[in-house]
Design a protein around this motif. Structure first.
Motif, PDB file in Angstrom:
ATOM      1  N   GLY A 261       0.667  -1.207  -0.373  1.00  0.00           N
ATOM      2  CA  GLY A 261       0.186  -0.034   0.076  1.00  0.00           C
ATOM      3  C   GLY A 261       0.799   1.331   0.151  1.00  0.00           C
ATOM      4  N   PHE A 262       0.167   2.263   0.529  1.00  0.00           N
ATOM      5  CA  PHE A 262       0.933   3.737   0.678  1.00  0.00           C
ATOM      6  C   PHE A 262       0.796   4.231   2.007  1.00  0.00           C
ATOM      7  CE2 PHE A 262      -0.091   2.809  -3.475  1.00  0.00           C
ATOM      8  CZ  PHE A 262       0.870   2.893  -4.293  1.00  0.00           C
ATOM      9  N   GLN A 263       1.374   5.428   2.196  1.00  0.00           N
ATOM     10  CA  GLN A 263       1.293   6.167   3.349  1.00  0.00           C
ATOM     11  C   GLN A 263       0.917   7.558   2.927  1.00  0.00           C
ATOM     12  OE1 GLN A 263       5.106   5.970   5.609  1.00  0.00           O
ATOM     13  NE2 GLN A 263       6.244   5.715   3.443  1.00  0.00           N
ATOM     14  N   LEU A 264       0.621   8.415   3.744  1.00  0.00           N
ATOM     15  CA  LEU A 264       0.381  10.096   3.584  1.00  0.00           C
ATOM     16  C   LEU A 264       0.183  10.553   4.761  1.00  0.00           C
ATOM     17  CD1 LEU A 264      -2.739  10.978   3.966  1.00  0.00           C
ATOM     18  CD2 LEU A 264      -3.290   9.248   2.326  1.00  0.00           C
ATOM     19  N   ASN A 265       0.753  11.888   4.707  1.00  0.00           N
ATOM     20  CA  ASN A 265       0.643  12.725   5.756  1.00  0.00           C
ATOM     21  C   ASN A 265      -0.613  13.642   5.572  1.00  0.00           C
ATOM     22  OD1 ASN A 265       2.944  11.816   7.357  1.00  0.00           O
ATOM     23  ND2 ASN A 265       3.932  12.457   5.526  1.00  0.00           N
ATOM     24  N   MET A 266      -1.717  13.780   6.692  1.00  0.00           N
ATOM     25  CA  MET A 266      -2.840  14.417   6.522  1.00  0.00           C
ATOM     26  C   MET A 266      -2.583  15.898   6.766  1.00  0.00           C
ATOM     27  SD  MET A 266      -5.402  11.769   8.087  1.00  0.00           S
ATOM     28  CE  MET A 266      -4.438  11.408   9.401  1.00  0.00           C
ATOM     29  N   GLU A 267      -1.490  16.265   7.324  1.00  0.00           N
ATOM     30  CA  GLU A 267      -1.466  17.629   7.641  1.00  0.00           C
ATOM     31  C   GLU A 267      -0.172  18.506   7.408  1.00  0.00           C
ATOM     32  OE1 GLU A 267      -2.295  18.205  11.961  1.00  0.00           O
ATOM     33  OE2 GLU A 267      -3.832  16.955  11.753  1.00  0.00           O
ATOM     34  N   CYS A 268       1.040  17.687   6.975  1.00  0.00           N
ATOM     35  CA  CYS A 268       2.172  18.335   6.818  1.00  0.00           C
ATOM     36  C   CYS A 268       3.019  17.660   5.362  1.00  0.00           C
ATOM     37  CB  CYS A 268       3.250  17.935   7.941  1.00  0.00           C
ATOM     38  SG  CYS A 268       3.744  16.073   7.964  1.00  0.00           S
ATOM     39  N   LYS A 269       3.659  18.873   5.101  1.00  0.00           N
ATOM     40  CA  LYS A 269       4.312  18.673   3.709  1.00  0.00           C
ATOM     41  C   LYS A 269       5.902  18.319   4.105  1.00  0.00           C
ATOM     42  CE  LYS A 269       4.372  21.631   0.767  1.00  0.00           C
ATOM     43  NZ  LYS A 269       4.673  23.143  -0.218  1.00  0.00           N
TER      44      LYS A 269
ATOM     45  N   ASP B 223      19.853  14.031  -4.122  1.00  0.00           N
ATOM     46  CA  ASP B 223      18.307  14.647  -4.708  1.00  0.00           C
ATOM     47  C   ASP B 223      17.479  15.180  -3.556  1.00  0.00           C
ATOM     48  OD1 ASP B 223      19.172  14.114  -7.193  1.00  0.00           O
ATOM     49  OD2 ASP B 223      17.926  12.130  -7.423  1.00  0.00           O
ATOM     50  N   VAL B 224      16.440  15.959  -3.781  1.00  0.00           N
ATOM     51  CA  VAL B 224      15.511  16.456  -2.882  1.00  0.00           C
ATOM     52  C   VAL B 224      14.224  15.961  -3.419  1.00  0.00           C
ATOM     53  CG1 VAL B 224      14.525  18.368  -1.845  1.00  0.00           C
ATOM     54  CG2 VAL B 224      16.903  18.525  -2.193  1.00  0.00           C
ATOM     55  N   ILE B 225      13.410  15.485  -2.575  1.00  0.00           N
ATOM     56  CA  ILE B 225      12.075  15.112  -2.677  1.00  0.00           C
ATOM     57  C   ILE B 225      11.067  15.888  -2.008  1.00  0.00           C
ATOM     58  CG2 ILE B 225      10.229  13.219  -2.700  1.00  0.00           C
ATOM     59  CD1 ILE B 225      12.775  11.190  -2.568  1.00  0.00           C
ATOM     60  N   VAL B 226      10.011  16.574  -2.401  1.00  0.00           N
ATOM     61  CA  VAL B 226       9.219  17.278  -1.717  1.00  0.00           C
ATOM     62  C   VAL B 226       7.816  16.636  -1.880  1.00  0.00           C
ATOM     63  CG1 VAL B 226       7.733  19.380  -1.621  1.00  0.00           C
ATOM     64  CG2 VAL B 226      10.153  19.612  -2.038  1.00  0.00           C
ATOM     65  N   ILE B 227       7.271  16.202  -0.654  1.00  0.00           N
ATOM     66  CA  ILE B 227       5.988  15.299  -0.715  1.00  0.00           C
ATOM     67  C   ILE B 227       4.897  16.317  -0.114  1.00  0.00           C
ATOM     68  CG2 ILE B 227       4.664  13.357   0.194  1.00  0.00           C
ATOM     69  CD1 ILE B 227       7.524  11.990   0.470  1.00  0.00           C
ATOM     70  N   GLU B 228       3.853  16.650  -0.978  1.00  0.00           N
ATOM     71  CA  GLU B 228       2.704  17.492  -0.656  1.00  0.00           C
ATOM     72  C   GLU B 228       1.697  16.603   0.525  1.00  0.00           C
ATOM     73  OE1 GLU B 228       2.566  20.486  -1.320  1.00  0.00           O
ATOM     74  OE2 GLU B 228       4.123  20.365  -2.768  1.00  0.00           O
ATOM     75  N   LYS B 229       1.166  17.618   1.290  1.00  0.00           N
ATOM     76  CA  LYS B 229       0.292  17.302   2.458  1.00  0.00           C
ATOM     77  C   LYS B 229      -0.926  16.451   1.656  1.00  0.00           C
ATOM     78  CE  LYS B 229      -3.324  19.830   3.766  1.00  0.00           C
ATOM     79  NZ  LYS B 229      -3.804  20.951   4.368  1.00  0.00           N
ATOM     80  N   ASN B 230      -1.334  15.237   2.051  1.00  0.00           N
ATOM     81  CA  ASN B 230      -2.405  14.439   1.565  1.00  0.00           C
ATOM     82  C   ASN B 230      -1.885  13.755   0.364  1.00  0.00           C
ATOM     83  OD1 ASN B 230      -4.254  14.392   3.799  1.00  0.00           O
ATOM     84  ND2 ASN B 230      -4.841  16.504   2.704  1.00  0.00           N
ATOM     85  N   GLU B 231      -0.578  13.681  -0.114  1.00  0.00           N
ATOM     86  CA  GLU B 231       0.040  12.776  -1.217  1.00  0.00           C
ATOM     87  C   GLU B 231       0.290  11.528  -0.745  1.00  0.00           C
ATOM     88  OE1 GLU B 231       2.660  13.534  -5.030  1.00  0.00           O
ATOM     89  OE2 GLU B 231       3.404  14.696  -3.144  1.00  0.00           O
TER      90      GLU B 231
END
Length: 113
Positions: free
Chosen positions: A44-52, A78-86
């Motif tokens: 599956g996957f994971q996500l952060n509901m409030e933070c970037k 490298d740098v990775i930016v993961i958006e809130k709820n992604e």
């Protein structure tokens, strides 16, 4: 200013991952160093509901997958930016410095299938 010494960091580990959370009084941002040595999460996957999240890859390489089918290879430097709820998952063997804003908490982190 706040100085957080390595010896005050909170170590954690699970299946194929480990990390060090640097506890801070600041609720708007936090910092950790993570090590991944396989797929995370296992399914599956994971996500952060409030933070970037911002990850700087310190060593190694891997692939990040999003739930909508995007697959991206990354390498040391490298740098990775993961958006809130992604929704995302990692696969590879790497170490990363991670900062989250607002500060990451386990209560706002979830896993999906």
């Amino acid at each position: 200013m706040e100085l957080i010494k390595k010896e005050n960091a909170d170590f954690y580990q699970g299946d194929e991952y480990s990390g060090m959370d640097y506890p801070s009084r600041d609720k708007e941002i936090n910092f950790a160093v993570i090590k991944i040595s396989s797929r995370s999460p296992k399914s599956g996957f994971q996500l952060n509901m409030e933070c970037k999240e911002l990850l700087y890859i310190l060593s190694g390489d891997g692939t990040i997958y999003t739930e909508d089918g995007v697959e991206s290879r990354f390498y040391k430097g490298d740098v990775i930016v993961i958006e809130k709820n992604e929704s995302y998952a990692f696969d590879g063997k790497f170490e990363a410095a991670v900062s989250c804003t607002p500060a990451w908490t386990s209560a706002q982190h979830k896993y999906t299938e």
